[in-house]
Design a protein around this motif. Structure first.
Motif, mmCIF file in Angstrom:
data_model
loop_
_atom_site.group_PDB
_atom_site.id
_atom_site.type_symbol
_atom_site.label_atom_id
_atom_site.label_comp_id
_atom_site.label_asym_id
_atom_site.label_seq_id
_atom_site.Cartn_x
_atom_site.Cartn_y
_atom_site.Cartn_z
ATOM 1 N N THR A 137 0.903 -0.373 0.244
ATOM 2 C CA THR A 137 0.215 0.016 0.238
ATOM 3 C C THR A 137 0.692 1.293 0.028
ATOM 4 N N THR A 138 0.186 2.435 0.011
ATOM 5 C CA THR A 138 1.271 3.330 0.269
ATOM 6 C C THR A 138 0.589 4.208 1.338
ATOM 7 N N PRO A 139 2.145 4.962 2.035
ATOM 8 C CA PRO A 139 2.028 5.704 3.330
ATOM 9 C C PRO A 139 0.727 6.701 3.648
ATOM 10 N N GLU A 140 -0.025 6.893 2.684
ATOM 11 C CA GLU A 140 -1.126 7.920 3.060
ATOM 12 C C GLU A 140 -1.977 7.013 3.523
ATOM 13 N N ARG A 141 -2.148 5.696 2.878
ATOM 14 C CA ARG A 141 -3.366 5.092 3.124
ATOM 15 C C ARG A 141 -3.286 4.169 4.289
ATOM 16 N N LEU A 142 -1.735 3.849 4.876
ATOM 17 C CA LEU A 142 -1.699 3.514 5.584
ATOM 18 C C LEU A 142 -2.367 4.107 6.903
ATOM 19 N N TRP A 143 -1.501 5.224 6.732
ATOM 20 C CA TRP A 143 -1.602 6.626 7.716
ATOM 21 C C TRP A 143 -3.048 6.575 8.235
ATOM 22 N N ARG A 144 -3.749 6.491 7.056
ATOM 23 C CA ARG A 144 -5.479 6.008 7.248
ATOM 24 C C ARG A 144 -6.214 5.247 8.071
ATOM 25 N N ALA A 145 -5.253 4.503 7.677
ATOM 26 C CA ALA A 145 -6.557 3.588 7.988
ATOM 27 C C ALA A 145 -5.960 2.843 9.754
ATOM 28 N N ILE A 146 -4.856 3.738 10.380
ATOM 29 C CA ILE A 146 -4.330 3.834 11.664
ATOM 30 C C ILE A 146 -4.988 4.623 12.388
ATOM 31 N N THR A 147 -5.288 5.651 11.873
ATOM 32 C CA THR A 147 -5.820 7.287 12.618
ATOM 33 C C THR A 147 -7.700 6.835 12.792
ATOM 34 N N ASP A 148 -8.618 6.120 11.215
ATOM 35 C CA ASP A 148 -9.799 6.438 11.012
ATOM 36 C C ASP A 148 -10.093 5.538 11.473
ATOM 37 N N GLY A 149 -11.501 6.238 12.035
ATOM 38 C CA GLY A 149 -12.088 4.891 13.428
ATOM 39 C C GLY A 149 -13.092 3.580 12.092
ATOM 40 N N ASN A 150 -13.352 4.445 11.048
ATOM 41 C CA ASN A 150 -14.011 3.389 10.061
ATOM 42 C C ASN A 150 -12.956 2.470 9.663
ATOM 43 N N ASP A 151 -11.969 2.326 9.523
ATOM 44 C CA ASP A 151 -10.993 1.702 9.327
ATOM 45 C C ASP A 151 -10.214 1.013 11.077
ATOM 46 N N THR A 152 -10.650 1.438 11.759
ATOM 47 C CA THR A 152 -9.943 0.476 12.643
ATOM 48 C C THR A 152 -11.202 -0.439 13.711
ATOM 49 N N ALA A 153 -12.372 -0.193 13.415
ATOM 50 C CA ALA A 153 -13.530 -1.018 13.783
ATOM 51 C C ALA A 153 -13.656 -2.231 12.672
ATOM 52 N N ARG A 154 -12.786 -1.912 11.758
ATOM 53 C CA ARG A 154 -13.321 -3.366 10.795
ATOM 54 C C ARG A 154 -11.384 -4.506 11.307
ATOM 55 N N TYR A 155 -10.575 -4.052 12.210
ATOM 56 C CA TYR A 155 -9.779 -4.753 12.665
ATOM 57 C C TYR A 155 -9.009 -4.633 13.698
ATOM 58 N N TYR A 156 -9.173 -3.182 14.549
ATOM 59 C CA TYR A 156 -8.782 -3.064 16.091
ATOM 60 C C TYR A 156 -9.803 -3.985 17.201
ATOM 61 N N TYR A 157 -9.992 -5.207 17.053
ATOM 62 C CA TYR A 157 -11.391 -6.164 18.006
ATOM 63 C C TYR A 157 -12.878 -5.144 17.914
ATOM 64 N N GLY A 158 -12.582 -4.604 16.411
ATOM 65 C CA GLY A 158 -13.737 -3.647 17.008
ATOM 66 C C GLY A 158 -13.952 -2.655 17.403
ATOM 67 N N THR A 159 -12.534 -1.220 17.783
ATOM 68 C CA THR A 159 -13.004 -0.478 18.367
ATOM 69 C C THR A 159 -12.466 0.421 17.416
ATOM 70 N N ALA A 160 -13.530 1.956 17.553
ATOM 71 C CA ALA A 160 -13.453 2.323 16.492
ATOM 72 C C ALA A 160 -11.911 4.116 17.546
ATOM 73 N N VAL A 161 -11.202 4.329 16.539
ATOM 74 C CA VAL A 161 -10.086 5.223 17.369
ATOM 75 C C VAL A 161 -11.114 6.949 17.047
ATOM 76 N N ASP A 162 -10.689 7.248 17.887
ATOM 77 C CA ASP A 162 -11.127 8.613 17.217
ATOM 78 C C ASP A 162 -9.984 10.425 18.166
ATOM 79 N N SER A 163 -9.432 10.879 17.449
ATOM 80 C CA SER A 163 -8.662 12.271 17.713
ATOM 81 C C SER A 163 -8.868 12.961 17.029
ATOM 82 N N THR A 164 -8.541 14.284 16.982
ATOM 83 C CA THR A 164 -7.663 15.079 16.110
ATOM 84 C C THR A 164 -6.615 14.957 15.676
ATOM 85 N N TRP A 165 -6.061 14.238 16.303
ATOM 86 C CA TRP A 165 -4.396 13.416 15.986
ATOM 87 C C TRP A 165 -3.324 14.940 15.773
#
Length: 251
Positions: free
Chosen positions: A118-146
């Motif tokens: 993948t690209t760094p930008e897509r990977l960064w989004r997967a780490i910091t976007d709650g819609n993505d983390t909910a699909r792999y981080y044990y069902g939890t959505a991350v939230d922050s202004t970062w």
């Protein structure tokens, strides 16, 4: 004493010590970031600081981590503060140095690396976007202004808090450092927050993702959860980014 004076005489070496004072346990690349020098130049300065006893190092996988050791500086002060206490200060300084070295050597650190197409930008989004983390981080959505100093949370779909922390460092889309305090059960809630570092390095068509978890108070319940859970999280992240599918694990 002469080696300590020589090491401290250089402003670049003092800056490296300042960086370790702000955040201990950094690699050469992290310490050299933003400085007008090559990685090799930074390594030369760090070797001088290590020879003077001003830093301690520890190998973690293929990386060498650097830790501030303030004892020689304290001993310099003690030399003139009280000549009658010099012998005691030297003995206590040596004891402190030995104890800190032992603590560094035994403090648990977990490092997990994985290559993701993948690209760094897509990977960064997967780490910091709650819609993505909910699909792999044990069902939890991350939230922050970062933003540095901002809070972050991981929450289950029903809004229950699973973990919380604070953003310590942001370098989009290359590096993210946060604290992480797990609260999903009573055992991990009793542990204090540890540190998590996400590092993304582009390598051709793929990226190398390194996740370092450290600053634990021993092999705590949270540390054991990280050791068992990070392979599942990283594998789920890889599957999501490469296939846009959630990883199904059974058994």
């Amino acid at each position: 004493m002469d080696e300590v004076f020589r090491a401290l005489a250089d402003p670049t070496r003092r800056l490296l010590l300042d960086r370790l004072f702000v955040r201990d346990g950094q690699t050469v690349g992290e310490l050299a970031s933003g400085l007008e020098m090559t990685r090799f130049g930074a390594m030369k300065h760090l070797r001088i600081l290590e020879a003077a006893g001003l830093i301690a190092t520890k190998k973690v996988g293929r990386e060498k981590l650097h830790y501030l050791n303030p004892v020689p500086i304290q001993l310099l002060a003690d030399r003139w503060v009280s000549k009658y206490a010099a012998r005691w200060a030297s003995g206590l300084g040596a004891l402190k140095r030995d104890l800190e070295a032992e603590m560094i050597a035994t403090r648990p650190t977990h490092v997990y690396e994985i290559f993701i197409r993948t690209t760094p930008e897509r990977l960064w989004r997967a780490i910091t976007d709650g819609n993505d983390t909910a699909r792999y981080y044990y069902g939890t959505a991350v939230d922050s202004t970062w933003e540095v100093g901002a809070p972050l949370t991981y929450k289950y779909p029903d809004g229950t808090l699973a973990a919380e922390g604070t953003v310590l460092e942001v370098d989009r889309p290359n590096r993210l450092v946060t604290t992480f305090h797990a609260v999903w059960d009573a055992e991990v809630s009793a542990d204090r927050a540890h540190r998590m570092t996400w590092e993304i390095v582009p390598m051709g068509d793929a990226c190398r993702l390194s996740v370092t978890s450290d600053d634990f108070d021993g092999e705590t319940a949270t540390y054991r959860s990280v050791v068992g859970g990070m392979p599942v999280i990283a594998s789920g992240l890889k599957t999501l980014v490469e296939t846009d599918e959630a990883l199904a694990i059974s058994g």
